[in-house]
Design a protein around this motif. Structure first.
Motif, PDB file in Angstrom:
ATOM      1  N   THR A  63     -31.172 118.265 -36.607  1.00 17.49           N
ATOM      2  CA  THR A  63     -31.305 118.750 -35.243  1.00 17.49           C
ATOM      3  C   THR A  63     -32.765 118.586 -34.839  1.00 17.49           C
ATOM      4  O   THR A  63     -33.657 119.081 -35.542  1.00 17.49           O
ATOM      5  CB  THR A  63     -30.889 120.224 -35.114  1.00 17.49           C
ATOM      6  N   ASP A 616     -24.165 117.774 -32.947  1.00 17.84           N
ATOM      7  CA  ASP A 616     -25.333 117.821 -32.068  1.00 17.84           C
ATOM      8  C   ASP A 616     -25.131 116.806 -30.957  1.00 17.84           C
ATOM      9  O   ASP A 616     -24.802 115.640 -31.230  1.00 17.84           O
ATOM     10  CB  ASP A 616     -26.609 117.494 -32.844  1.00 17.84           C
ATOM     11  N   SER A 630     -25.254 122.199 -29.516  1.00 20.28           N
ATOM     12  CA  SER A 630     -25.047 122.115 -30.956  1.00 20.28           C
ATOM     13  C   SER A 630     -23.986 123.123 -31.354  1.00 20.28           C
ATOM     14  O   SER A 630     -23.858 124.193 -30.742  1.00 20.28           O
ATOM     15  CB  SER A 630     -26.341 122.407 -31.726  1.00 20.28           C
TER      16      SER A 630
END
Length: 809
Positions: A63, A616, A630
């Protein structure tokens, strides 16, 4: 504001409706965007493999929080990151030195300088020696990469569960200066500034400084001040020298000073408040008349789900300083020779972290020592119990790595690493009873490693991924408890010391396949390792010394993922499925002992597992609307822990407590201790579901400025904050919605932002747990059972407003 009975549906529906409305408002523009090739996502560059790569080309679940996302969400410190990355959570403790970063439900649930972290924090290629150093202002940060799953092969020490890789802002070629200010209606404020540019044709520099203060949301009725806040001051610099096209030298010093007046937990629930105060802690009273009424102890505090008031007559939190520097030297080889177009990089670092911590030991401002007895004799003391300590952490690292060219059938990075960490801890609890502790501990670890990681193209579409790390770690410790106190009947001086070492290898093997230029899939198998630990806390004794170091942790992980670029590069969607098994997981479990003191003990759990699914997404819906989101489904459970701790419940007669759950009382298999088999139980602070969504919509005008609206929503399922599965320590599911907007100069000279944080005013606990039952901290003349529960209100446990102004010149 009930933190345990909020409707899950209301959390989800209203923010989703708002997000849908935002998307519908730009539907007409979306049709036009389909034909506009310029409406595309920007390329996201990451350094997860110790080389600059496009995020969509890296076979790792990551992420990425870029500068735009960090600014839009007013990120200040590490505490804000779990709201933006579902894989992350933070476990809070009684002082900031024991905070824990958790990845996919796995973190450092172990206290003391003799145990390393499970999640490493790395800034500009330099790892922190102690995770506590991460809980300060994220000063001058440009990008944060959350690397999920074992990262030991490339990131090394303390990366068995994952790593947080932070990059600070680069130096500008042309001179630029920026100033940012931030203010809230509850008196939090921040100011930061930077200047950056070229001093000559070969030398560039950057200077950044910041100051922030947040009084906190807890009210201390004793002195009228707020608690659970912080104030930070930080300075950072970069000086870069490029004498020619091959050499680059970067020197980056830093200094920060920060204070957290934290870790105070108000009473959320207390039964039998009409009784008399009885602090056990080795004390007795000549008569009930000598005890203090609970009404006086509370002194205006009304225990309940909304209570944020305490009475403390001793400071809480910690004052810390961090100073250090990094030196990065790079040499780019020419176009010919054996190492043509390779880069050789040396990264040297030095750091020194210090913190003084303190805590009110009895959670009151009453004279609890007056008229109490020890061994049948008066203490001749007044006041209460208090704790004070000191951390001293020094670190030196050196990494030398060789990076191949970005093009070619074989792409790799290989290197050598050396790191030495010296961690010191002193803790004292005073002034009387079995509460007293006074020890000084030191832990030292030295690591030597050789590592390599590479990708080999079998075909133009399919590649093999392989990595290997050989690591040697030497560990040592000392422990001294020299105190002889007149308020204790006897006290024996102890000195312990020990050394150990181990050689370990970790690796990665995988396959990646590019279906087309916009779709890549991968499967990887990786291993991780965390070094041996020793329980250097107040419970350290002869048994700890005889047993020696707790074995290290090992992790085996399988991950499969897809990285997709969709809608003509207007959407990126990354999907990952994973399963990681941890063997010998190091876990500190705590309980309140018979003397009323909450103590912890380090265990080596047989096995822990985390598995799940993650997604994501970034979507440039139109030129003016950008959405991101997310999601994580994480099942983090204990698979083997037969001697787990028990929790207590009030007994059937209502006269005391008894072990609850599946506790085996006086289990003969474990020294007649009360134990619970926790196999199949969830890990603490590991929500099964987490979701976050956000976005910004640009409002273009004919004036010198444009407008914008942004929104962010996060939701998580219920979580138990204790590994003993105490059902009263569960925080039920909750959702938080933030709404903001503002105006900005079309030429980029200034921007004004406004935000309503926690728009729907949903209260929740960042930590929740029992102090104890029956005569542990409070009692009554009838000795009726007393249940006391404390909670830590989150920074945004209630609605607040913020304003931000940014200037560039």
């Amino acid at each position: 504001m009930d933190i345990t009975n909020q409707s899950q549906g209301s959390f989800v529906v209203r923010p989703v409706v708002a997000a849908v409305a935002l998307a519908v408002a730009s539907f007409a523009h979306a049709q036009e965007a389909k034909k506009d090739e310029s409406v595309q996502l920007e390329k996201v560059v990451v350094t997860a493999n110790k080389r600059a790569q496009n995020l969509q080309d890296v076979p790792v679940a990551i992420t990425v929080l870029n500068d735009e996302v960090l600014q839009r969400n007013n990120v200040k410190d590490f505490d804000n990151l779990p709201a933006l990355s579902p894989a992350l959570s933070v476990t809070y403790s009684t002082q900031p030195g024991n905070y824990s970063i958790n990845m996919r439900g796995i973190g450092t649930f172990s206290l003391g300088v003799g145990v390393e972290a499970d999640v490493s924090v790395i800034i500009d290629d330099i790892p922190f020696a102690m995770q506590a150093n991460a809980f300060k202002d994220l000063a001058d940060v440009n990008r944060i990469e959350v690397l999920k799953g074992p990262q030991s092969t490339l990131m090394g020490k303390s990366s068995i569960a994952g790593a947080v890789n932070i990059s600070t802002k680069p130096i500008d070629s042309l001179w630029k200066s920026k100033v940012s200010t931030y203010l809230t209606n509850d008196h939090e404020w921040r100011i930061s500034g930077s200047t950056s540019g070229a001093l000559s044709d070969t030398v560039r520099m950057r200077l950044a400084a910041g100051k922030s203060a947040n009084p906190g949301v807890v009210k201390n009725l004793t002195d009228g001040k707020n608690l659970n806040g912080s104030d930070d001051t930080n300075f950072a610099g970069k000086l870069e020298w490029n004498p020619d096209d091959q050499w680059s030298v970067m020197f980056a010093p830093r200094y920060s000073k920060f204070n957290k007046n934290c870790c105070v937990s108000p009473f959320r629930m207390m039964t039998n408040t009409g009784g008399l105060y009885n602090i056990n802690n080795g004390f007795t009273y000549a008569s009930n008349n000598d005890r203090i009424p609970v009404s006086k102890i509370l002194g205006g505090i009304v225990p309940g789900p909304d209570n944020v008031s305490v009475r403390n007559d001793y400071p809480a939190g910690g004052n810390a300083k961090d100073m250090g520097a990094g030196l990065k030297v790079g040499y780019a080889f020419g176009d010919s020779g054996f190492l043509a177009n390779h880069t050789l990089t040396s990264i040297t670092s030095w750091s020194h972290y210090m913190m003084d911590d303190y805590q009110d030991g009895d959670f009151t401002d009453s004279d609890v020592l007056n008229k109490t007895l020890i061994g049948g004799k008066p203490t001749n003391l007044h006041g209460g119990l208090f704790q004070q300590g000191h951390f001293d952490v020094k670190s030196k690292t050196e990494e030398l790595r060789l990076t191949s060219p970005d093009k070619g059938r074989l792409r790799y990075v290989a290197g050598l690493f050396y790191g030495k960490n010296e961690l010191g801890r002193h803790l004292g609890r005073f002034p009387a009873g079995t509460y007293i502790t006074d020890y000084t501990a030191s832990a030292e670890n030295t690591n030597y490693a050789i590592f390599g990681n590479g990708t080999f193209d079998l075909t133009s579409q399919t590649s093999i991924i392989a990595g290997l790390r050989f690591n040697r770690e030497d560990v040592a410790y000392t422990f001294d408890s020299p105190l002889v106190a007149p308020t204790v009947a006897s006290r024996t001086q102890h000195h312990y010391e020990g050394t150990d070492a181990e050689n370990k290898k970790t690796g990665k093997l995988g396959l990646e396949h590019r279906f087309n230029p916009d779709a890549m899939g991968y499967v990887t198998y990786s291993t991780g390792h965390k070094g041996k630990g020793i329980d250097l806390t107040s419970t350290f004794n002869d048994n700890n010394y005889k047993n020696g170091f707790v074995p290290g942790e090992d992790a085996h992980s399988v991950e499969a993922g897809l990285k997709l670029t969709l809608l003509d590069n207007r959407m990126s969607l990354d999907l990952a499925a994973f399963k990681t098994d941890f063997k010998g997981f190091q876990q500190s479990a705590g309980q309140t002992d018979a003397d009323g003191i909450y103590r912890t003990q380090l265990h080596s759990i047989g096995n822990v597992r985390t598995s799940g699914l993650e997604a994501d997404m970034n979507w440039r819906v139109t030129r003016d609307l950008l959405l991101n989101g997310s999601f994580a489904y994480t099942k983090a459970i204990v698979t083997e822990f037969p001697n787990g701790p028990c929790y207590s419940v009030i007994n059937a007669a209502g006269t005391g407590t008894t072990p609850g759950g599946n506790c085996i009382v006086k289990n003969p298999l474990f020294g007649n201790s009360n134990t619970a088999d926790l196999a199949g139980m969830p890990m603490p602070n590991a929500p099964k579901y987490k979701l976050n969504m956000g976005g910004q919509y640009e409002i273009r005008t004919d004036m010198p400025f444009d407008g914008f609206v942004n929104a962010a929503y996060r939701w998580q399922s219920k979580v138990n904050y204790r590994i003993d599965q105490d059902p009263t320590s569960i925080q039920k599911s909750y959702g938080i919605f933030n709404l903001g907007g503002g105006i900005k100069d079309k030429k980029g000279g200034w921007k004004l932002s406004f935000m309503i944080n926690n728009l729907f005013n949903k209260s929740y606990a960042a930590s929740l747990g029992n102090v104890g039952y029956f005569n542990t901290m409070y009692g009554s003349t009838a000795a009726a059972p007393v249940h006391i529960q404390q909670w830590t209100p989150a920074r945004d446990y209630q609605r607040y407003y913020s304003m931000r102004a940014d200037f560039a010149f």
